[in-house]
Design a protein around this motif. Structure first.
Motif, PDB file in Angstrom:
ATOM      1  N   ALA A 102      -5.495  -9.216  -1.782  1.00  0.00           N
ATOM      2  CA  ALA A 102      -6.465  -8.539  -0.914  1.00  0.00           C
ATOM      3  C   ALA A 102      -6.253  -8.962   0.535  1.00  0.00           C
ATOM      4  O   ALA A 102      -6.382  -8.149   1.456  1.00  0.00           O
ATOM      5  N   LEU A 103      -5.898 -10.243   0.739  1.00  0.00           N
ATOM      6  CA  LEU A 103      -5.636 -10.718   2.105  1.00  0.00           C
ATOM      7  C   LEU A 103      -4.382 -10.069   2.697  1.00  0.00           C
ATOM      8  O   LEU A 103      -4.346  -9.776   3.894  1.00  0.00           O
ATOM      9  N   ASN A 120     -12.306  -3.243   4.704  1.00  0.00           N
ATOM     10  CA  ASN A 120     -10.924  -3.330   4.245  1.00  0.00           C
ATOM     11  C   ASN A 120     -10.719  -4.471   3.254  1.00  0.00           C
ATOM     12  O   ASN A 120      -9.866  -4.382   2.372  1.00  0.00           O
ATOM     13  N   LEU A 121     -11.521  -5.536   3.403  1.00  0.00           N
ATOM     14  CA  LEU A 121     -11.435  -6.623   2.434  1.00  0.00           C
ATOM     15  C   LEU A 121     -11.897  -6.116   1.070  1.00  0.00           C
ATOM     16  O   LEU A 121     -11.262  -6.400   0.032  1.00  0.00           O
ATOM     17  N   VAL A 122     -12.990  -5.329   1.068  1.00  0.00           N
ATOM     18  CA  VAL A 122     -13.484  -4.767  -0.190  1.00  0.00           C
ATOM     19  C   VAL A 122     -12.431  -3.849  -0.811  1.00  0.00           C
ATOM     20  O   VAL A 122     -12.120  -3.940  -2.000  1.00  0.00           O
ATOM     21  N   ILE A 123     -11.851  -2.980   0.029  1.00  0.00           N
ATOM     22  CA  ILE A 123     -10.804  -2.080  -0.483  1.00  0.00           C
ATOM     23  C   ILE A 123      -9.656  -2.895  -1.063  1.00  0.00           C
ATOM     24  O   ILE A 123      -9.132  -2.597  -2.140  1.00  0.00           O
ATOM     25  N   GLY A 124      -9.265  -3.956  -0.340  1.00  0.00           N
ATOM     26  CA  GLY A 124      -8.179  -4.807  -0.807  1.00  0.00           C
ATOM     27  C   GLY A 124      -8.484  -5.431  -2.161  1.00  0.00           C
ATOM     28  O   GLY A 124      -7.632  -5.458  -3.046  1.00  0.00           O
ATOM     29  N   VAL A 125      -9.710  -5.910  -2.324  1.00  0.00           N
ATOM     30  CA  VAL A 125     -10.096  -6.537  -3.587  1.00  0.00           C
ATOM     31  C   VAL A 125     -10.060  -5.505  -4.720  1.00  0.00           C
ATOM     32  O   VAL A 125      -9.529  -5.772  -5.806  1.00  0.00           O
ATOM     33  N   VAL A 126     -10.591  -4.303  -4.438  1.00  0.00           N
ATOM     34  CA  VAL A 126     -10.591  -3.260  -5.472  1.00  0.00           C
ATOM     35  C   VAL A 126      -9.159  -2.882  -5.839  1.00  0.00           C
ATOM     36  O   VAL A 126      -8.795  -2.806  -7.022  1.00  0.00           O
ATOM     37  N   LEU A 127      -8.311  -2.666  -4.800  1.00  0.00           N
ATOM     38  CA  LEU A 127      -6.912  -2.302  -5.044  1.00  0.00           C
ATOM     39  C   LEU A 127      -6.210  -3.370  -5.878  1.00  0.00           C
ATOM     40  O   LEU A 127      -5.567  -3.084  -6.893  1.00  0.00           O
ATOM     41  N   ALA A 128      -6.357  -4.634  -5.453  1.00  0.00           N
ATOM     42  CA  ALA A 128      -5.708  -5.735  -6.174  1.00  0.00           C
ATOM     43  C   ALA A 128      -6.250  -5.830  -7.594  1.00  0.00           C
ATOM     44  O   ALA A 128      -5.508  -6.124  -8.541  1.00  0.00           O
ATOM     45  N   GLY A 129      -7.552  -5.574  -7.755  1.00  0.00           N
ATOM     46  CA  GLY A 129      -8.163  -5.630  -9.084  1.00  0.00           C
ATOM     47  C   GLY A 129      -7.611  -4.550 -10.005  1.00  0.00           C
ATOM     48  O   GLY A 129      -7.284  -4.825 -11.166  1.00  0.00           O
ATOM     49  N   ILE A 130      -7.495  -3.328  -9.466  1.00  0.00           N
ATOM     50  CA  ILE A 130      -6.948  -2.228 -10.281  1.00  0.00           C
ATOM     51  C   ILE A 130      -5.528  -2.563 -10.719  1.00  0.00           C
ATOM     52  O   ILE A 130      -5.146  -2.397 -11.880  1.00  0.00           O
TER      53      ILE A 130
ATOM     54  N   THR B 220       7.953  -1.785   7.808  1.00  0.00           N
ATOM     55  CA  THR B 220       6.557  -1.993   8.191  1.00  0.00           C
ATOM     56  C   THR B 220       6.461  -2.874   9.434  1.00  0.00           C
ATOM     57  O   THR B 220       5.734  -2.562  10.385  1.00  0.00           O
ATOM     58  N   LEU B 221       7.213  -3.973   9.442  1.00  0.00           N
ATOM     59  CA  LEU B 221       7.164  -4.886  10.592  1.00  0.00           C
ATOM     60  C   LEU B 221       7.652  -4.191  11.851  1.00  0.00           C
ATOM     61  O   LEU B 221       7.089  -4.350  12.933  1.00  0.00           O
ATOM     62  N   TYR B 222       8.713  -3.392  11.695  1.00  0.00           N
ATOM     63  CA  TYR B 222       9.254  -2.680  12.860  1.00  0.00           C
ATOM     64  C   TYR B 222       8.226  -1.681  13.395  1.00  0.00           C
ATOM     65  O   TYR B 222       7.997  -1.600  14.598  1.00  0.00           O
ATOM     66  N   THR B 223       7.601  -0.939  12.479  1.00  0.00           N
ATOM     67  CA  THR B 223       6.620   0.062  12.903  1.00  0.00           C
ATOM     68  C   THR B 223       5.456  -0.608  13.617  1.00  0.00           C
ATOM     69  O   THR B 223       4.986  -0.117  14.647  1.00  0.00           O
ATOM     70  N   VAL B 224       4.981  -1.738  13.080  1.00  0.00           N
ATOM     71  CA  VAL B 224       3.801  -2.368  13.667  1.00  0.00           C
ATOM     72  C   VAL B 224       4.131  -2.998  15.017  1.00  0.00           C
ATOM     73  O   VAL B 224       3.313  -3.021  15.922  1.00  0.00           O
ATOM     74  N   ALA B 225       5.385  -3.470  15.178  1.00  0.00           N
ATOM     75  CA  ALA B 225       5.735  -4.118  16.445  1.00  0.00           C
ATOM     76  C   ALA B 225       5.918  -3.106  17.561  1.00  0.00           C
ATOM     77  O   ALA B 225       5.669  -3.402  18.717  1.00  0.00           O
ATOM     78  N   LEU B 393      -2.334   2.833   4.692  1.00  0.00           N
ATOM     79  CA  LEU B 393      -1.031   3.171   4.134  1.00  0.00           C
ATOM     80  C   LEU B 393      -0.115   1.950   4.118  1.00  0.00           C
ATOM     81  O   LEU B 393       0.451   1.578   3.086  1.00  0.00           O
ATOM     82  N   TYR B 394       0.001   1.296   5.295  1.00  0.00           N
ATOM     83  CA  TYR B 394       0.924   0.167   5.366  1.00  0.00           C
ATOM     84  C   TYR B 394       0.353  -1.058   4.660  1.00  0.00           C
ATOM     85  O   TYR B 394       1.109  -1.858   4.098  1.00  0.00           O
ATOM     86  N   GLY B 395      -0.982  -1.215   4.684  1.00  0.00           N
ATOM     87  CA  GLY B 395      -1.592  -2.276   3.893  1.00  0.00           C
ATOM     88  C   GLY B 395      -1.227  -2.103   2.420  1.00  0.00           C
ATOM     89  O   GLY B 395      -0.872  -3.065   1.726  1.00  0.00           O
ATOM     90  N   GLY B 396      -1.288  -0.854   1.959  1.00  0.00           N
ATOM     91  CA  GLY B 396      -0.942  -0.549   0.572  1.00  0.00           C
ATOM     92  C   GLY B 396       0.528  -0.798   0.283  1.00  0.00           C
ATOM     93  O   GLY B 396       0.880  -1.374  -0.745  1.00  0.00           O
ATOM     94  N   ILE B 397       1.403  -0.384   1.225  1.00  0.00           N
ATOM     95  CA  ILE B 397       2.844  -0.592   1.025  1.00  0.00           C
ATOM     96  C   ILE B 397       3.147  -2.082   0.926  1.00  0.00           C
ATOM     97  O   ILE B 397       3.915  -2.518   0.058  1.00  0.00           O
ATOM     98  N   LEU B 398       2.500  -2.890   1.791  1.00  0.00           N
ATOM     99  CA  LEU B 398       2.726  -4.341   1.758  1.00  0.00           C
ATOM    100  C   LEU B 398       2.267  -4.922   0.419  1.00  0.00           C
ATOM    101  O   LEU B 398       2.943  -5.766  -0.173  1.00  0.00           O
ATOM    102  N   THR B 399       1.096  -4.455  -0.051  1.00  0.00           N
ATOM    103  CA  THR B 399       0.591  -4.950  -1.328  1.00  0.00           C
ATOM    104  C   THR B 399       1.575  -4.609  -2.449  1.00  0.00           C
ATOM    105  O   THR B 399       1.875  -5.452  -3.306  1.00  0.00           O
ATOM    106  N   LEU B 400       2.086  -3.370  -2.430  1.00  0.00           N
ATOM    107  CA  LEU B 400       3.060  -2.968  -3.450  1.00  0.00           C
ATOM    108  C   LEU B 400       4.335  -3.804  -3.356  1.00  0.00           C
ATOM    109  O   LEU B 400       4.917  -4.181  -4.375  1.00  0.00           O
TER     110      LEU B 400
END
Lengths: 153, 500
Positions: A102-103, A120-130, B220-225, B393-400
């Motif tokens: 989530a972080l 966004n922290l809540v979204i992150g927690v939900v995403l990570a949880g799923i 992602t890093l390039y886009t954000v910078a 979008l990029y938060g999600g890509i990083l998580t993935l």
């Protein structure tokens, strides 16, 4: 007088130095068995020499006038993202997948200029949880639960 | 011929079970979904989705991979057309005319000609693959270790020389890849190389981590910078995705020509889809009756390169399956997937596991058809994915990216590696350094070393073995020419300009 750009020279220097280090490290790889025509250190040596050559070529090319520019870079968001990822690497075993992932999500959103931290922290927690449920229940992989494992038993 | 036909039918028998159809459908859906995300090309998509297949048996996993592979190509073209964010060099040409069409309100037609063109090209090229692969297998059985060595050297030489505009940086990228590939225990003597005393490095660096780090994290890093507050505009699609009679008549010839360019070039070591799409684009520009439309949204400029892109993706599978030789980054990631299952693509795989090889090929036909159905009516859904706000979008890509890396071996050290490779990918983008040579070097390096040592073991240390085998000598000469010609040209040009 041709123009040169300092960053390109720095990159070329870095490649050359890396080549030198690889070559030096290759020297300390022990040779293989006597009957081997080629031991394990030959290929690393070739890589070291290759890096030296490409560093030298890049150095020559860095004196060419540049036609490609990026504009100004802002490195703070880059560091923020990398920091969150390293935090996950350090803490995922102890704190578990959900808070650390989530972080990472949160850091990504802040880096891209979104200031709604709580949302966004809540979204992150939900995403990570799923993801955790899908992986641990559906695919039989084990993402670390962290403190949650004490609740689940 | 007849043998091939029966083998293919056997493949369909495997791929058409309800279960495998389901994996194929899941694969094409996920492939499109991730591939549509801006900046993620097919190689990054396949790498990101690899952990999802961990629990599957190899056949189902590869049927799903085939779906992801083709789905990512389709998704990539949608992002290029509507958002002008090509995730990979092969989608760059589609982005030029496609995005111009979208700006003029003809985004729906651009998507339609891309989807139908991809289907036509994918199907023809898969037929080509079906019949070319067994022929390549027969050729492969005749190749000796020096020939393999020379073939792989040629492959690296073309990729390095063709891509990017700096020979020095291209070579550096290649040798960084070779270095990353040599980290770990030497498979023949067990000596550890470049492990810096870190236990996790003993097994080597995973191709998935490198692909995700260099592509997804680096991008992602390039886009954000460098975002500088610029907001890209998504061009909403208006009206139905139906092509007019004129669109059809202007599209079908480029589809066929694109296929004819894409398949053969995709199957030779020429760096994947970049070259065929550029060739197709300039050919269509030359042949078009309305060349003045190019740059402002000519439909031929979408139809041709998109067909070439998909045909080259199918073409790349021929040497991958028959020789175990990846010719594009995506093929390199697929090879890593094979290795993860302990499978070695190559002539032996056709003998030892025909159900897998032919099931995979059959599922390419199926995936392609599924994608056409999925893309024409459902394109609105993919467009919605594109309108996700950038931070999410990029938060999600990083998580993935972290998920894909960590779940690979359940190993935190891989995430540290991911960060390092992300910084490398970022740096490479800043200096316009090509990434393809690095990925191919990583995967081909250990194979080249193995063939080199095998060749020298056979010849008892005599290096002339590479020159006395005629095929190997020819391929090496070709490789030398490809690398040295541009350098010589550059030097002579510089000398000319200094004197003039």
């Amino acid at each position: 007088m041709q123009q040169s750009s300092a960053p390109k020279v720095a990159l070329a220097t870095a490649i050359t130095v890396a080549g030198g280090v690889v070559l030096w490290m290759a020297g300390s790889i022990p040779q293989g068995f006597g009957y081997d025509a080629v031991g394990p250190s030959l290929f690393p040596r070739i890589i070291g020499i290759g890096l030296l050559i490409s560093g030298a070529l890049s150095m020559l090319e860095s004196f060419r006038p540049a036609d490609d520019e990026n504009g100004r870079a802002d490195l703070r968001p880059v560091l923020l993202i990398l920091g969150a990822m390293l935090l996950l690497a350090a803490g995922v075993r102890i704190a578990g997948w959900i808070p650390t992932a989530a972080l990472v999500f949160l850091a990504g959103t802040i880096a891209f200029g979104d200031r709604r931290i709580v949302l966004n922290l809540v979204i992150g927690v939900v995403l990570a949880g799923i993801i955790l449920i899908a992986f641990n229940e559906g695919l039989g992989l084990n993402l670390p639960l962290g403190p949650l494992s004490r609740i689940g038993g | 011929m007849l043998d091939t036909f029966f083998a293919l039918m056997g493949g369909f028998a495997v791929a058409l079970t309800i279960q495998n159809l389901g994996w194929s459908l899941l694969g094409v859906t996920l492939g499109t979904m991730i591939g549509v995300l801006p900046g993620l090309g097919p190689a990054a998509t396949v790498a990101l989705l690899m952990p999802l297949t961990v629990g599957l048996d190899p056949i189902s996993a590869f049927i799903m991979f085939a779906g992801i592979y083709y789905g990512a190509q389709y998704g990539g073209s949608t992002a290029s057309i509507l958002l002008n964010t090509p995730g990979e060099a092969g989608a760059m040409m589609t982005a030029i005319e496609g995005n111009a069409m979208a700006r003029r309100g003809r985004g729906a037609q651009a998507l339609a000609t891309a989807a139908i063109g991809s289907f036509v090209a994918g199907t023809i090229a898969t037929i080509g693959l079906t019949f070319a692969a067994p022929l390549l297998v027969e050729l492969a059985l005749k190749l000796t270790a020096p020939d393999y060595f020379a073939l792989m050297i040629l492959s690296l030489a073309t990729v390095t020389a063709l891509l990017g505009n700096s020979v020095g940086l291209g070579l550096a990228s290649l040798f960084i890849g070779l270095f990353l590939g040599s980290v770990g225990l030497d498979p023949q003597t067990g000596q550890s190389r470049f492990t810096f005393g870190i236990i996790e490095l003993m097994d080597g660096i995973d191709t998935v981590v490198v692909a995700v780090g260099l592509f997804a994290v680096g991008e992602t890093l390039y886009t954000v910078a460098y975002q500088n507050g610029v907001v890209e505009k998504i061009h909403q699609i208006k009206g139905s995705v139906r092509l007019s009679r004129e669109d059809w008549s202007r599209s079908w010839k480029p589809w066929i020509r694109g296929t004819l360019i894409g398949f053969p070039i995709g199957s030779i070591p020429a760096g994947g889809s970049e070259l065929p799409t550029i060739l197709s684009y300039s050919l269509e520009k030359k042949l078009s009756r309305k060349p003045e439309e190019f740059g402002t949204g000519a439909i031929e400029g979408v139809a041709g390169p998109e067909a070439a892109n998909n045909a080259s993706a199918a073409g790349a599978l021929a040497p991958l399956l028959a020789l175990g030789l990846p010719t594009s980054t995506t093929a390199a990631v697929l090879l890593a997937a094979f290795q993860q299952y302990g499978l070695r693509p190559g002539p032996m795989l056709f003998d030892s596991n025909p159900a897998l090889v032919w099931g995979l090929i059959a599922s390419l036909y199926i995936g392609n058809a599924l994608l056409l159905v999925l893309n024409l009516p459902l394109v609105g859904v993919w467009v919605k994915l594109l309108s996700i706000p950038k931070p999410w979008l990029y938060g999600g890509i990083l998580t993935l990216a972290v998920l894909g890396t960590y779940s690979l071996n359940g190993n935190s050290f891989d995430v540290v590696l991911l960060c390092i490779l992300g910084i490398l990918g970022f740096t490479m983008r800043v200096f316009f350094m090509p990434i393809v040579p690095c990925i191919l070097g990583l995967i081909l390096g250990p194979m080249i070393e193995q063939q080199l040592r095998r060749s020298l073991a056979i010849s008892q240390g005599d290096w002339t073995v590479f020159l006395t085998h005629p095929l190997s000598a020819l391929l090496l000469a070709l490789a030398a020419a490809i690398v040295l010609l541009p350098i010589i040209l550059q030097l002579t040009r510089r000398r000319a300009s200094q004197h003039g």
